[in-house]
Design an enzyme around this catalytic site. Sequence first.
Site, PDB file in Angstrom:
ATOM      1  N   SER A 105       0.763  -1.090  -0.329  1.00 30.82           N
ATOM      2  CA  SER A 105      -0.333  -0.305  -0.089  1.00 30.82           C
ATOM      3  C   SER A 105       0.902   1.140   0.273  1.00 30.82           C
ATOM      4  O   SER A 105       0.752   2.226  -1.301  1.00 30.82           O
ATOM      5  CB  SER A 105      -0.913  -0.405   0.937  1.00 30.82           C
ATOM      6  OG  SER A 105      -1.534  -1.180   0.833  1.00 30.82           O
ATOM      7  N   LYS A 108     -10.084  -5.213  11.175  1.00 29.56           N
ATOM      8  CA  LYS A 108     -11.469  -4.515  10.785  1.00 29.56           C
ATOM      9  C   LYS A 108     -13.236  -4.804  10.948  1.00 29.56           C
ATOM     10  O   LYS A 108     -13.232  -3.911  11.258  1.00 29.56           O
ATOM     11  CB  LYS A 108     -11.900  -5.421   8.855  1.00 29.56           C
ATOM     12  CG  LYS A 108     -10.539  -5.393   7.868  1.00 29.56           C
ATOM     13  CD  LYS A 108     -10.348  -5.988   7.040  1.00 29.56           C
ATOM     14  CE  LYS A 108      -9.733  -5.714   6.144  1.00 29.56           C
ATOM     15  NZ  LYS A 108      -9.805  -6.055   4.691  1.00 29.56           N
ATOM     16  N   ASN A 116     -12.247  -1.557   6.423  1.00 29.56           N
ATOM     17  CA  ASN A 116     -10.965  -0.939   5.088  1.00 29.56           C
ATOM     18  C   ASN A 116      -9.962   0.500   5.492  1.00 29.56           C
ATOM     19  O   ASN A 116      -9.088   0.699   5.094  1.00 29.56           O
ATOM     20  CB  ASN A 116     -11.154  -2.345   4.345  1.00 29.56           C
ATOM     21  CG  ASN A 116     -10.911  -1.654   3.314  1.00 29.56           C
ATOM     22  OD1 ASN A 116     -11.808  -0.065   4.203  1.00 29.56           O
ATOM     23  ND2 ASN A 116     -10.350  -1.325   2.143  1.00 29.56           N
ATOM     24  N   ASP A 125     -13.006  -2.788   0.019  1.00 28.92           N
ATOM     25  CA  ASP A 125     -13.045  -3.860  -0.093  1.00 28.92           C
ATOM     26  C   ASP A 125     -13.879  -4.519  -1.623  1.00 28.92           C
ATOM     27  O   ASP A 125     -13.219  -4.499  -2.522  1.00 28.92           O
ATOM     28  CB  ASP A 125     -12.643  -5.219   0.118  1.00 28.92           C
ATOM     29  CG  ASP A 125     -11.192  -5.051   1.002  1.00 28.92           C
ATOM     30  OD1 ASP A 125     -10.598  -3.983   0.892  1.00 28.92           O
ATOM     31  OD2 ASP A 125     -11.451  -4.835   2.654  1.00 28.92           O
ATOM     32  N   ALA A 139     -12.842  -9.548   4.281  1.00 28.75           N
ATOM     33  CA  ALA A 139     -12.694  -9.311   2.653  1.00 28.75           C
ATOM     34  C   ALA A 139     -13.975 -10.005   2.192  1.00 28.75           C
ATOM     35  O   ALA A 139     -14.831 -10.200   1.033  1.00 28.75           O
ATOM     36  CB  ALA A 139     -11.522  -9.604   2.376  1.00 28.75           C
ATOM     37  N   TYR A 142      -1.754 -11.899  -3.104  1.00 21.22           N
ATOM     38  CA  TYR A 142      -1.054 -11.082  -4.020  1.00 21.22           C
ATOM     39  C   TYR A 142      -0.139 -11.759  -3.429  1.00 21.22           C
ATOM     40  O   TYR A 142       1.397 -10.817  -4.332  1.00 21.22           O
ATOM     41  CB  TYR A 142      -1.094  -9.621  -4.474  1.00 21.22           C
ATOM     42  CG  TYR A 142      -1.017  -8.377  -2.508  1.00 21.22           C
ATOM     43  CD1 TYR A 142      -0.235  -8.308  -2.351  1.00 21.22           C
ATOM     44  CD2 TYR A 142      -2.341  -8.603  -2.154  1.00 21.22           C
ATOM     45  CE1 TYR A 142       0.638  -7.878  -1.545  1.00 21.22           C
ATOM     46  CE2 TYR A 142      -1.747  -8.091  -0.606  1.00 21.22           C
ATOM     47  CZ  TYR A 142      -1.179  -6.954  -0.485  1.00 21.22           C
ATOM     48  OH  TYR A 142      -0.567  -6.433   0.756  1.00 21.22           O
TER      49      TYR A 142
END
Length: 249
Positions: free
Chosen positions: A26, A75, A96, A111, A139, A207
């Site tokens: 990020s 979260k 988030n 998200d 998520a 990822y």
Amino acid sequence: MRNAKYGKEITTLTGLIGSPVSHSLSPAIHKEGFKKNGMEGYDYVLMDSAEENLASMLENLDERFVGFNVTMPDKLEIMNYLDDLSEEAKAIGAVNTVKVQNGKLTGYNTDGKGFVEALKKQGVEIKAKKILIFGAGGAAKAVGYELEQEGAEVEKLHRPEKEELHAKLMECDIFINASPVGMDGISSPVEDLNDVKKDLFVADLIYKPEATKLLKMAEKKGLKFMNGMAMLYEQANLSFYIWHGVKLS
């Protein structure tokens, strides 16, 4: 009081709260956004909530913060400290993204919308499709909610029996791994992709690694697939706009 550790030259702060956060991409995404938009004096920092409890971290938040992202495991807990929530955050039950304005904290969830935008850019049809999500965390809830808003038929499975998972996998049009299974590079939420629909689309919210075992199986099978980088960028783009009023690029 302003925290000197961020530097006097920094006028506006955003960042990421959670644990662990050291692996996050990020900062690179947001700093590139600052550069493209000519936003000097802006910074995006990492704040590991394992080093300091969340309540204390928020109480001592530097006054230059205009917002921050929230990741695992905060979260849900973050909602206890917010003054307001967006409609999406209320419906999803997880946050988030937080905007700081006039001393008030407002929670959002980017998200799900980020994932939907990433799917659309892949040319994937969503409306009326049968979508199976593996996972039950924040998520999974966010992605499931937004897909339902797009008219999809969504089912979430958490720790299902092998037979149930296999049967559901054979029927779905889109399969999404919204769990941490696969982050080790060797595990997968499903044993194989045999007998799935020929046009099944496979998405993994992970990822790192870039190609999980699940995605390697999809590629070998000749299926279209997507890892978590596209969603990461799109949800960051939405957060960036909430805080700064402009897109990343």
